[in-house]
Design an enzyme around this catalytic site. Structure first.
Site, PDB file in Angstrom:
ATOM      1  N   ARG A 280      34.048  21.824  47.746  1.00 21.90           N
ATOM      2  CA  ARG A 280      32.703  22.029  47.265  1.00 21.90           C
ATOM      3  C   ARG A 280      31.676  21.334  48.163  1.00 21.90           C
ATOM      4  O   ARG A 280      30.612  21.884  48.441  1.00 21.90           O
ATOM      5  CB  ARG A 280      32.589  21.519  45.832  1.00 21.90           C
ATOM      6  CG  ARG A 280      31.485  22.153  45.065  1.00 21.90           C
ATOM      7  CD  ARG A 280      31.506  21.747  43.605  1.00 21.90           C
ATOM      8  NE  ARG A 280      30.152  21.578  43.132  1.00 21.90           N
ATOM      9  CZ  ARG A 280      29.324  22.588  42.876  1.00 21.90           C
ATOM     10  NH1 ARG A 280      29.738  23.823  43.038  1.00 21.90           N
ATOM     11  NH2 ARG A 280      28.115  22.374  42.463  1.00 21.90           N
ATOM     12  N   ALA A 281      32.033  20.152  48.629  1.00 29.03           N
ATOM     13  CA  ALA A 281      31.105  19.392  49.469  1.00 29.03           C
ATOM     14  C   ALA A 281      30.822  20.158  50.769  1.00 29.03           C
ATOM     15  O   ALA A 281      29.672  20.243  51.206  1.00 29.03           O
ATOM     16  CB  ALA A 281      31.687  18.023  49.776  1.00 29.03           C
TER      17      ALA A 281
END
Ligand SMILES: [Zn+2]
Length: 681
Positions: A280-281
Site C-alpha cells: 500500500r505504501a
C-alpha cells in the site's frame, strides 16, 4: 450553504507541507486523504476548510440526495434509478466539506433506517447520513483519534469499499460513499488505531511556527479577516481563482504524467528502506508522486516528486509500534533515493515550476519550503547521558537512601522485553465507552436480552417482538396473512460487549526495586500492560512512589506514547513510601470518577510489598480506603529472592483485590504453567 466568507487558502502563512498534502489530494483523490497531527491552536481546521472552496464544482443528478453523477449514476442509489440521466436532470454545485463530530451517533454517520415504519407500514424509509453527504466531497474529522470504535469501523468499511451499507433486521440500503478523508489529531490525546492510520494516504506534522515575523503575519492577517471577512476574502479572490484553475489544470495533466522505471525503482527502494508493511505504501507514494508531477507541470515524475511524496506517505506506515517517534529520517530517505540510483540525466530536477508552485502563495517567511521540520522538543530523541543503560551503576537492594532528585543512588533502567500480558479486568457489567477489556452493555456485541425501547429503538429483538405481538393478533382482527404489529410490540435488543477502563498503574520505584535486572523486568511488565491497554482502548495513568512521596507521573490519558515515555524516564532509588503511593492513587481515582463517571477504574499496584517509609499501619489504612471505594485492584507481586515476606499478597487482601506474581503476568506464562502441570501429572 452559508455565504459567510471563508478564510482563503492563499492567505495562509507557512504550513507548506500541509498545503502541499492537501493540494496533492485535490489533484488526485486516489491518494487517499490526509491525517494532520499537531498541537492545538495551529489552525489545522482553517487550512482544511479553506481547501474545500478551491475544489472544482461537481455535477449531480438534480434531486438525488446521494449526489449521483449524471454521467455514471450509482446503480444502487436509494433515490434511483436515474434513467437516461438526461442533461436537464443535471445540476452543478460546489464540492461539499462535511464535518463528522467525534460524538456523532451511528445513525448520524451512516444514515438511519426507520425500522418501525418498515415493520408496521411496510416501507423502506432511509434518512441519509454524513457518509452520503460526503460522497464526492471532503469528509473532515477533527480529533479523529477520539472517534468511538463503532464509528471508526463504519468509516473504515466505507473508505475501503467506497460504499456505505446500512442493514437492520434484514432491511438494507446501500449507496456510494467515496470521499476525501481528512482527519486532525493531537497525539498527546491518544493514538489512532493502526487500521485507521493506514487508511490515510498522507500524514503531516504541524507545529506553530517559532519565527516571530511569521507569527506576527499570521496574527495580522487573522485580525484583518475578523474585522472584515468579505473584504479580506475579496483581496485574495484573484489568488484563489488562480489556485483553483491550477488544480483543474493539474487534474487534466495527471493522466499524461509518466512514471518512469527509474522513478518507480526509487519509490520501491525507499519503501523497502523504511521497512513498510505490504504494498500500500508503494502505491500511495507512486500516486502522490504522480499528482505532484502534475501539480508542478513535470511531464515525468522526478526524484524531487518521489522525495516529497515519500516524506508525506511513509511516516505513519513505517512505525512498528506506538512507542516510536513520528516523522521520517530524511538523511536515510536521501540515502535510499541515491542508492536506487541513478538519477537519470534527463531529470528536469529543480527546473522551472508552475507559475504558482505549491510554496508559491505563501506569506512572508514562506514556511521553510518543506525542509526537515524540527520536532519541537521530542523527548524520545536521546536518552539522557547520565542514565545510559550500560552504566554499571546499580543500587544494592534495600539500601535506604533518601534519593532526592539527582541523588547519587538513582538509576533509570531501560525496560525489558514486552509481551502479551494476561487479561486483567473489572468484574461485573459496566456501561463505559466501548473498548476491549471488561464486560459491559454496549451498542454492539452479542445480544443478551430484550427490553421496551427507551426512546428511539436501537437494534430490534425479533423473537421478543413476536412474543409481544402474538397474543394480540385476534384482538387486532388478524384472520389470515401477515402479523399485525403495533409500536408497543417492538422490543429492543440489549447487547453485551466490552468497555475500555481507566487502568491506573501505581509503581514502586524505590531502592528495594532498583536492582537493575528487576527494574528492567518491572518496566517491561508495565510497558506490556500499557501496550495492552492501548489495544483495549483504555485510558491509562501512572503514579510512582519513592523517597518520601508519591507523584502523578502521568495524569489519565489515552496516549500510550506519553505513558511509555514517562516510564522510560522513570528513575528509581530511595525508601518505599507505599502508603503514600496508594493514597495518591485513591485521590486520583476519586477525581477521575467525578470527571468520567461511567469509566470503571482498575488499579494495578506494582510492588514487592515492602514499605520502608510511612509504616505498615498507614499501608493498611490506605488499602482499606481503596477497598471502601469499590475500586478493583490487582497487585503485581515483584518480590523475589530467597526470603519472601508476602507483603504484596497481604496488600491485595486488604484492598479486596487479587495478586499475581510478576513472572506469571504474561499470557503465555499461564498456559506454560498449565502445560507444565499436565506434563507433571
Ligand atoms: Zn442517485
Amino acid at each position: 450553504m452559508s455565504t459567510a466568507a471563508r478564510y482563503p487558502f492563499s492567505a495562509i502563512v507557512g504550513m507548506a507541507d500541509l498545503k502541499l498534502a492537501l493540494l496533492v489530494n485535490a489533484v488526485s483523490p486516489a491518494v487517499g486523504g490526509v491525517l494532520v497531527r499537531g498541537e492545538k491552536g495551529t489552525a489545522k481546521s482553517t487550512v482544511v476548510r479553506a481547501l474545500a472552496s478551491l475544489l472544482p464544482d461537481v455535477e449531480v443528478v438534480a434531486g438525488c440526495r446521494f449526489s449521483c453523477d449524471p454521467a455514471a449514476p450509482d446503480p444502487d442509489c436509494p433515490d434511483g434509478p436515474h434513467p437516461g440521466a438526461a442533461a436537464h436532470q443535471a445540476q452543478t454545485r460546489p464540492t461539499r466539506l462535511v464535518e463528522l463530530p467525534v460524538g456523532a451517533s451511528e445513525d448520524r454517520l451512516a444514515g438511519s433506517l426507520d425500522i418501525e415504519r418498515a415493520l408496521t407500514e411496510g416501507v423502506t424509509a432511509f434518512e441519509p447520513g454524513l457518509l452520503a453527504a460526503a460522497h464526492r466531497g471532503v469528509l473532515y474529522v477533527d480529533e479523529v483519534n477520539l472517534l468511538h470504535d463503532h464509528l471508526v469501523d463504519l468509516l473504515l468499511d466505507a473508505a475501503a469499499m467506497g460504499t456505505s451499507h446500512v442493514e437492520r433486521e434484514g432491511v438494507s440500503v446501500r449507496h456510494a460513499a467515496r470521499f476525501l478523508l481528512v482527519g486532525t489529531m493531537n497525539p498527546e490525546e491518544g493514538e489512532l488505531r493502526p487500521q485507521l492510520l493506514d487508511r490515510f494516504g498522507l500524514t503531516v506534522e504541524v507545529a506553530a511556527t517559532r519565527e516571530p515575523a511569521e507569527r506576527a503575519e499570521v496574527v495580522r492577517r487573522r485580525l484583518a479577516f475578523d474585522a472584515d471577512p468579505a473584504g479580506f476574502a475579496a483581496a485574495y479572490a484573484d489568488e484563489e481563482a488562480r489556485l483553483a484553475a491550477h488544480i483543474r489544470a493539474a487534474r487534466r495533466r495527471l493522466p499524461r504524467v509518466v512514471l518512469t522505471d527509474a522513478a518507480l525503482r526509487q519509490i520501491t527502494a525507499v519503501c523497502a528502506a523504511f521497512d513498510v508493511d505490504g504494498l500500500r505504501a508503494d502505491l500511495v507514494t507512486a500516486r502522490a508522486a504522480m499528482a505532484l508531477a502534475a501539480w508542478r507541470d513535470h511531464p515525468e515524475v522526478t526524484s524531487d516528486d518521489v522525495r516529497d511524496a515519500a516524506r508525506l506517505a511513509l511516516p505513519h506506515r513505517r512505525r512498528r509500534d506506538p512507542f516510536d517517534a513520528p516523522g521520517l529520517d530524511e538523511d536515510r530517505l536521501d540515502e535510499a533515493l541515491e542508492q536506487a540510483g541513478a538519477d537519470d540525466p534527463s531529470d528536469p530536477g529543480d527546473g522551472p515550476e508552475g507559475p504558482d508552485g505549491p510554496d508559491g502563495p505563501d506569506g512572508p517567511g514562506g514556511g521553510g519550503g518543506g525542509g526537515p521540520a524540527p520536532q519541537p522538543g521530542d523527548p524520545d530523541a536521546a536518552p539522557p547521558a547520565a542514565s545510559g543503560p550500560e552504566r554499571p551503576q546499580t543500587t544494592p537492594e534495600d539500601t535506604p537512601q533518601e534519593g532526592g532528585p539527582g541523588g547519587s543512588g538513582e538509576t533509570a533502567a531501560d525496560p525489558g522485553e514486552t509481551y502479551r500480558p494476561r487479561l486483567l479486568s473489572v468484574p461485573g457489567l459496566g456501561s463505559g465507552a466501548p473498548g476491549r477489556r471488561s464486560r459491559a452493555e454496549t451498542p454492539s456485541g452479542r445480544t443478551s436480552g430484550a427490553r421496551l425501547p427507551r426512546g428511539r429503538i436501537g437494534a430490534l429483538h425479533l423473537p421478543a417482538t413476536l412474543r409481544a405481538a402474538a397474543p394480540r393478533q385476534r384482538d387486532r382482527g388478524r384472520s389470515t396473512g401477515g402479523l399485525v404489529l403495533a409500536r408497543s410490540d417492538l422490543r429492543e435488543a440489549v447487547r453485551e460487549g466490552r468497555e475500555g477502563n481507566l487502568v491506573l498503574f501505581c509503581v514502586d520505584a524505590s531502592g528495594s526495586m532498583a536492582a537493575r535486572q528487576r527494574m528492567r523486568a518491572v518496566k517491561g511488565a508495565v510497558l506490556s500492560l500499557l501496550l495492552d491497554a492501548y489495544q483495549r482502548r483504555d485510558k491509562v495513568g501512572l503514579v510512582t512512589f519513592r523517597g518520601r512521596e508519591a507523584e502523578v507521573a502521568l495524569p489519565p490519558t489515552s496516549s500510550v506514547e506519553a505513558g511509555a515515555r514517562r516510564l522510560r524516564e522513570l528513575r528509581t532509588g530511595g525508601r518505599t513510601p507505599l502508603a503514600a503511593g496508594l493514597t495518591r492513587s485513591a485521590e486520583l481515582l476519586r477525581v477521575e470518577r467525578l470527571r468520567d463517571p461511567r469509566r470503571r477504574p482498575l488499579l494495578v499496584v506494582v510492588t514487592d510489598g515492602r514499605a520502608t517509609h510511612g509504616g505498615t499501619d498507614a499501608v493498611l489504612r490506605a488499602g482499606a480506603r481503596i477497598r471502601s471505594t469499590g475500586v478493583e485492584t490487582v497487585v503485581v507481586d515483584c518480590e523475589d529472592g530467597p526470603v519472601r515476606l508476602g507483603g504484596a499478597a497481604r496488600l491485595a487482601a486488604v484492598t479486596g483485590g487479587s495478586a499475581v506474581r510478576l513472572a506469571e503476568l504474561g499470557a503465555d506464562a499461564l498456559s506454560g504453567l498449565v502445560r507444565h502441570a499436565r506434563r507433571a501429572a
